[in-house]
Design an enzyme around this catalytic site. Sequence first.
Site, short mmCIF file in Angstrom:
data_model
loop_
_atom_site.label_atom_id
_atom_site.label_comp_id
_atom_site.label_asym_id
_atom_site.label_seq_id
_atom_site.Cartn_x
_atom_site.Cartn_y
_atom_site.Cartn_z
N LYS A 196 0.10 5.43 -11.00
CA LYS A 196 -0.23 4.22 -10.68
C LYS A 196 -1.88 4.01 -10.08
O LYS A 196 -2.15 5.36 -9.52
CB LYS A 196 0.78 3.51 -9.35
CG LYS A 196 0.24 2.30 -8.69
CD LYS A 196 1.26 2.10 -7.53
CE LYS A 196 0.55 0.95 -7.05
NZ LYS A 196 1.49 0.66 -5.89
N GLU A 241 1.35 -6.56 5.71
CA GLU A 241 1.65 -5.00 5.44
C GLU A 241 1.34 -4.17 6.54
O GLU A 241 0.19 -3.74 7.11
CB GLU A 241 1.32 -4.35 3.98
CG GLU A 241 1.75 -2.95 4.05
CD GLU A 241 1.71 -2.45 2.46
OE1 GLU A 241 1.98 -1.36 2.16
OE2 GLU A 241 1.05 -3.23 1.72
#
Length: 434
Positions: A196, A241
């Site tokens: 990723k 987050e």
Amino acid sequence: MTAPSTTRRVTGVTALSVETTPLDDVRHLVPFLDSRRPLVWIRKGEGIAGIGEALRLEFRGPERIREAAEAWRETVRAATVSDDVHTPGTGLVAFGTFAFDDESTATSVLIVPEVVLGRRGGRSWITRIRRDGDTAATAAPRRPGHPVAPSDDLPRPIAFGDEYRLSLLPAGLDESGYEAAVATAVAKIRENDLSKVVLARELSGHLPLESDVRRALVELALGYPDCWTFAVDGLVGSSPETLVRVHHGTVTARVLAGTRSRGRDAASDHESAMSLAASVKDQDEHRFAVTSVLDALRPHSADLAASDLPFTLKLPNLWHLATDIAGTLSDGASSLDLADALHPTAAVAGTPTRDAVALIRELEPFDRGRYAGPVGWVGGDGDGEWAIALRCAQLDDTGDLTAYAGAGIVADSDPATEYAETTMKFRPIVEAFG
């Protein structure tokens, strides 16, 4: 007269005198802030706001967060603190923001304000901080026998400036350029051991010098109450987050990876959430991010645990896959130490981290600055709250504003879909300043 700020680059410790006293309830912190360079950390109407600079510590390079953690310990050891409130955010505190990349030209900073106003759990307080030997008092003396700071000791709120509208336009990568970068990343992921990579793009605009940045903060705080709304050294945003939170020996984090837009009505919104939960691509992306956080925190917590399955987190404009992580600290690490261990997570860099960062440098034609780096605060006891600097923009001294948004790219990513995801993630900043 306000004492000049002090900057630490290599050596030298400034002794600080700190006094925290209770206040009658202060429900709104933003009106007390500087209109151009606000300093704040709030969520759901609670948090801390800073005024002025008693101390400024600057860092660069690969060891910037570790050096900041050590410099903070030195600063704490040299400080004299009186705290009558004893809640997270009282006593000696510093706001901080750190560059994403080891090679970034952006300065990473810890800022100790001259005055901190705070509110948590229905309790309010004021902290006055001055350098030892500074004869210019920053506060009127507390009235004898008066346990709560009187209102005439408070800084005065500043009236909001005129409204403004700002257009943010693509910079660095336009739509075709970003989609081409995503396609290149997908090819490299399929050809190599990379799982990723997170690719970002920019929007830019110019904010007139008379504009009141606090208006954007109010829009963000009201529009995204479950996010951390922050402003530190020109970095303004509202992040969903939590990188790490440390409180009385407990460490927590929230990992977000995997995104869908909200539906137009209840039925389509439910379908969007279910589609995200069932997506193999998004579940894979999320798993990489959770694993990176667990691997970084396990050396510091023997009982670290994460929820078995991610849950769908609803924000005003997006659904995210989310996982909460919690444990007990076993080594006395500070929140800055843990931010150093965690950064950069797979949620903002990729997996494996080193290869992902190298590809980011190759495909992103700009320096991310503090975007996707840690932003938050640390207390004198090492406790603190740090978010990942997402849904944010950096304002420089000339009024140039640069916003950032990124998407996690995996083997089956579609370039057009990833571009659309970044467009959704720009929405909080575009609407706050537009």
